[in-house]
Design a protein around this motif. Sequence first.
Motif, short mmCIF file in Angstrom:
data_model
loop_
_atom_site.label_atom_id
_atom_site.label_comp_id
_atom_site.label_asym_id
_atom_site.label_seq_id
_atom_site.Cartn_x
_atom_site.Cartn_y
_atom_site.Cartn_z
N SER A 1 -121.45 67.42 9.24
CA SER A 1 -120.80 68.57 8.59
C SER A 1 -121.04 69.85 9.39
O SER A 1 -120.13 70.66 9.58
CB SER A 1 -121.33 68.75 7.16
OG SER A 1 -121.01 67.63 6.37
N ALA B 1 -114.18 60.59 6.90
CA ALA B 1 -113.89 61.44 5.73
C ALA B 1 -113.81 62.91 6.14
O ALA B 1 -112.93 63.65 5.67
CB ALA B 1 -114.97 61.23 4.67
N GLU C 1 -110.51 63.52 8.02
CA GLU C 1 -109.35 63.54 7.13
C GLU C 1 -109.33 64.81 6.30
O GLU C 1 -108.27 65.37 6.01
CB GLU C 1 -109.39 62.30 6.23
CG GLU C 1 -109.11 61.01 6.98
CD GLU C 1 -109.17 59.78 6.09
OE1 GLU C 1 -109.77 59.88 5.00
OE2 GLU C 1 -108.63 58.73 6.49
N GLN C 2 -110.51 65.28 5.92
CA GLN C 2 -110.59 66.52 5.14
C GLN C 2 -110.10 67.72 5.96
O GLN C 2 -109.46 68.64 5.42
CB GLN C 2 -112.03 66.74 4.69
CG GLN C 2 -112.23 67.97 3.82
CD GLN C 2 -113.67 68.13 3.39
OE1 GLN C 2 -114.49 67.25 3.60
NE2 GLN C 2 -113.99 69.27 2.80
#
Length: 469
Positions: A213, A242, A245-246
């Motif tokens: 992140s 994930a 894609e976010q």
Amino acid sequence: MDGTILIADDDRSIRTVLTQALTRAGCRVHATGSLQQLLKWVEEGRGDLVVTDVMMPDGNGIDTIPAIRRSRPELPVIVISAQNTIVTAIRATEAEAFDYLPKPFDLPELLARAREALSRRPRISELTGQGANAPAAPDLSDTTLPLIGHAPAMQALFRLVAKLLNADLPVMVAGQAGVGKTTIGRALHEFSERSAGLLVVVTPADGSSETLSRAMRGAQGGTLMVENPAGFDAAAQTRLLALLEQADGAISAPRLVSTAGPDPQGEVDEGRLRADLYYRLAGAMISVPPLAARRDDIPALAQHLMGRAAALGLAERALPEDVLSDLRGLDYPGNVRQLENLVRRLALTGSGPVTREELRDLAGGAATPVPTPAGAPSAGPRGTATGQLSGSVADHLQRYFDLHGDALPPPGLYDRILREIEVPLLEIALDATGGNQLRCAALLGINRNTLRKKLSDLNIQVTRRRRVM
């Protein structure tokens, strides 16, 4: 081919060869060794195509292209250069040259490019309409990148990197360890419009949710480089997918660059890399050839790496021709990284010109001589060449001649023998790469279009398959 071609090159022999070839092809030619004279002709309205060298006594041919475009936006420019580096290819592309060819170039190829340029002049005018208002090109003055190569596979790679610099596509760079994948990934960032942002690199050791992140946030507006995605464990691959894609579609989303082994599709087939993550990262694929597939580049690479060693404070030692020849004949399972290590050790352990004996001592445990190339003199009688390609071919040819006694074999022997070698070479290379023509061309060190033509001419069937390891 019809048109007037302006040639600028400070090498008289090249001017002569190009003038004769283009004149025979039906063109009118004006040739000069001066960029100032070239610009004078352009401003006078002469010429339908420019062919220019880069390093000229009175300037740089690539730096001259903006002036040509301001005066004649529709005039295509082909750049030729002995500086066979990725920087030259990128600079030519950024200057919107019609094409770039390394020296020594293949004359039929240059004629084909010239014919294409002459036929597409109106499109060039549309592409260059921005004129003086075009955005500034990135600073490409840093030539320390060890991305040097005249081999067709490397020149194709340089052109592809230049085209992908500012494309809105994720890029996967595939190849063996030590070929320079990370360097190419960095070039895709540093020479692109995203260079003002950060380049953030994540490796399989950075697979935690917090680390990934933080990397995504840091790379906003810049580039996120994922090293060896197949090395991430399953949970980390899921987290990375994930996050990607976010961020998909966000204005500040980072550009994605990744590095992988020579067969990323095989990693997917074997379950080591998620297929959906692979397709997310591999919008475009750059395959980097191993050093063994471009041995002719080794002397130039070695001299460049010796210069880099000197920049680190080590001795800059001369590499005589016999040493460069020996370097070319070594095996490099560690690719460019291994060659760099060897050159640095040579710079560290002595002074004065490097000797063959010194190289032999240092390379003993790190590299082994490759088989004698076909046509090279052997160290002894032909019978001692057992296991070497040149020795096997020589024995085969001698038996063939012996079968004819005092008579000679039928005419056309040269083409028949080359075909006997070429067909199994192509078939075995295709089999080794699972029928993947792009990888096969990189393995052989030839252009993919050349490979396709050979397969068609030799009637070799290609079947894509999953390779069983």
